[in-house]
Design an enzyme around this catalytic site. Structure first.
Site, short mmCIF file in Angstrom:
data_model
loop_
_atom_site.label_atom_id
_atom_site.label_comp_id
_atom_site.label_asym_id
_atom_site.label_seq_id
_atom_site.Cartn_x
_atom_site.Cartn_y
_atom_site.Cartn_z
CB CYS A 74 -0.93 0.01 1.21
SG CYS A 74 -1.93 1.50 1.34
CB CYS A 79 -3.33 2.62 -1.43
SG CYS A 79 -3.63 0.92 -0.95
CE1 TYR A 214 -11.11 -1.06 -5.18
CE2 TYR A 214 -11.53 -3.27 -5.94
CZ TYR A 214 -11.75 -2.27 -5.03
OH TYR A 214 -12.58 -2.47 -3.98
CD GLU A 218 -7.56 2.47 -8.58
OE1 GLU A 218 -8.35 2.64 -7.64
OE2 GLU A 218 -6.49 1.83 -8.47
CG HIS A 473 -27.79 24.33 -1.14
ND1 HIS A 473 -28.07 23.51 -2.21
CD2 HIS A 473 -27.96 25.60 -1.58
CE1 HIS A 473 -28.41 24.26 -3.24
NE2 HIS A 473 -28.35 25.53 -2.89
CD GLU A 478 -27.64 20.19 -1.62
OE1 GLU A 478 -28.58 20.55 -0.88
OE2 GLU A 478 -27.01 20.96 -2.35
#
Length: 500
Positions: A74, A79, A214, A218, A473, A478
């Protein structure tokens, strides 16, 4: 099942029995592998009073059977460096969008791959040193070399100079992760994996990517965002098998919208080295030229050189270590966490398993890892993030009607920039309980938003509670609390019972 799985009470008795023995060991715990899971387990065990040793291969950005580095996949070749490159690639589209926001970019903007690559390398070296300091601060003894298990309570470490030293330990933890694998097609030696993709000396102007998971999407996004030509080949109709089909379709449209050439239901049959690069032959007989061919076709548990079969540790057909709910193998003194066990292969999951291990063995609190509602993200551009069940999974597991709420829209930022790229948000609700059992989003900041949604699902939030939450907002987030109208209802169909 060949091994004895310990129930909660049996585990307590087993741990107590071990503590009653007077055998002297060099360490209470010896960890093989200093990636995310191994380092977490070592530190937390040490914090609980254990004497801990850990071994890891010498550092290098590209792993092999003899090189690796503290921090693991990672931090060094996964990652973290991937996300740095994603950030770099995102600026390509941002610069295009900036013009409609009044930024006059009159000259050509050049991208220097080697500069970003050096910055990436500097960062992973910094993190590698931080992980070493974390171990040292926890009084964990770090050994540089390759570890293998030679007995239920004995680890042999082959050091850099080839000498071998053995250490005894009351408990041994396997945390060796996984390694990228290549399909065995003619010319496969010409292809690279994600390890090499993160350390290429030259930017690939023409890239072919094989895979639909993935890593494939990516890197397709990364190289296309930096100006390269990218052809993405995958076996299914859509990339990202296992994710919500509606989200998969949007990811595919977004990839194409940003210029990635998609080749669904297509594989590669041969790679040929030429003076102009690598000639790629597809399963449909088409030919492509590439500077780089990336095989992103999965990872295998990194267990082959651990001598596990000789010690009697059970493995599954993929080579993963078989463990019970507490991460214990069939050998009571040997445990395993992370990708080496092939459960949910995500860094945060390895951290969770490592924490549970330390609590169970040295903290006096037997703890099972909880794999429900584990959120995850795919850092394509724009990203996809999910938690809970996909629509397809919800239908498969349903005991009643399923309600699906969706909101597809053009983000406010795009209304000015002119970029034609929709965001999509989705909630899956069990009508009987009103609980939200799945959420997904494809759009800018999806991962940041989904982490908060994951907490709500972990707490068992209902759709009514989502609806009663006041939104922020203006924001995309939202939308998750303003989806009032059911997009579709999926009626429950009882599965036929069978005596077979």
């Amino acid at each position: 099942m060949g091994r004895k799985m310990l129930a909660d009470g049996e585990l307590d008795k087993a741990v107590a029995a071990e503590e009653a023995t007077e055998t002297h060991y060099d360490f209470d715990l010896f960890v093989i592998g200093a990636g995310s899971g191994g380092v977490r387990a070592a530190r937390f065990s040490a914090n609980n009073g254990a004497k801990v040793g850990i071994c890891e291969l010498p550092f290098h950005p590209i792993s092999s059977e003899e090189i690796g580095g503290v921090g693991g996949t990672c931090v060094i070749r996964g990652c973290v460096p991937k996300k740095i490159l994603v950030y770099g690639a995102t600026y390509g589209g941002e610069l295009e969008d900036a013009r409609n926001y009044g930024w006059e970019i009159n000259e050509n903007v050049d991208f220097t791959w080697k500069k970003l690559l050096q910055k990436k390398t500097d960062e992973i070296l910094r993190l590698n040193n931080i992980y070493k300091r974390l171990l040292a601060n926890a009084a964990v003894k770090l050994y540089e070399g390759e570890g293998r298990i030679v007995g239920p309570n004995e680890v042999e470490v082959r050091q850099i100079d080839g000498t071998k030293i053995s250490y005894t330990a009351k408990h041994i933890l396997i945390a060796t992760g996984s390694r990228a694998q290549k399909p065995n097609i003619p010319g496969h030696e010409l292809a690279i994996t994600s390890d090499e993709a993160l350390s290429l000396e030259e930017f690939p102007k023409r890239a072919v990517v094989l895979g639909g998971g993935y890593i494939a999407v990516e890197f397709a996004s990364i190289w296309r965002g930096m100006g390269g030509t990218v052809d993405l080949f995958f076996r299914k109709e859509l990339p990202l098998r296992g994710f919500d089909d509606e989200m998969r379709a949007l990811v595919a449209r977004n990839l194409e919208g940003r210029g990635v050439n998609l080749h669904p239901q297509t594989s590669l049959t041969q790679l040929i080295k030429t003076d102009d690069g690598i000639k790629v032959i597809s399963s449909h007989g088409e030919e492509f030229m590439a500077d780089v061919v990336l095989f992103a076709t999965g990872r295998n548990p990194n267990t082959k050189r651990l001598n596990l079969e000789a010690v009697g540790v059970e493995l599954d057909q993929a080579g993963a270590v078989k463990v019970d709910e507490y991460s214990r193998t069939n050998i009571p003194s040997i445990w395993a966490v992370g990708d080496a066990t092939n459960r949910i292969n995500l860094t945060p999951v390895a951290l969770m398993e490592a924490t549970c291990f330390a609590n169970t063995v040295f903290g006096g609190k037997p703890t099972k890892a909880d794999y429900s509602n584990v959120a995850c993200a795919v850092f394509c551009i724009p990203p996809l993030a999910v938690v809970g069940l996909s629509e397809e999974e919800a239908v498969e597991k349903a005991t009643g009607d399923i309600l699906v709420f969706t909101s597809g829209f053009n983000p406010m930022k795009n209304t000015i920039s002119g970029r034609q790229e929709k965001s999509l948000m989705k909630l899956i609700v069990d009508e009987q309980t009103d609980k939200v059992i799945g959420a997904s989003m494809c759009g800018p900041d999806a991962a940041e938003i989904m982490q908060g949604i994951a907490i709500a699902l972990k707490c068992g939030a209902t759709k009514a509670q989502f609806d009663s939450t006041v939104g922020i907002h203006p924001s995309s987030a939202e939308e998750f609390v303003t989806m009032r109208t059911v997009t579709r209802r999926i009626a429950y169909k009882a599965k036929p019972k069978t005596s077979l």
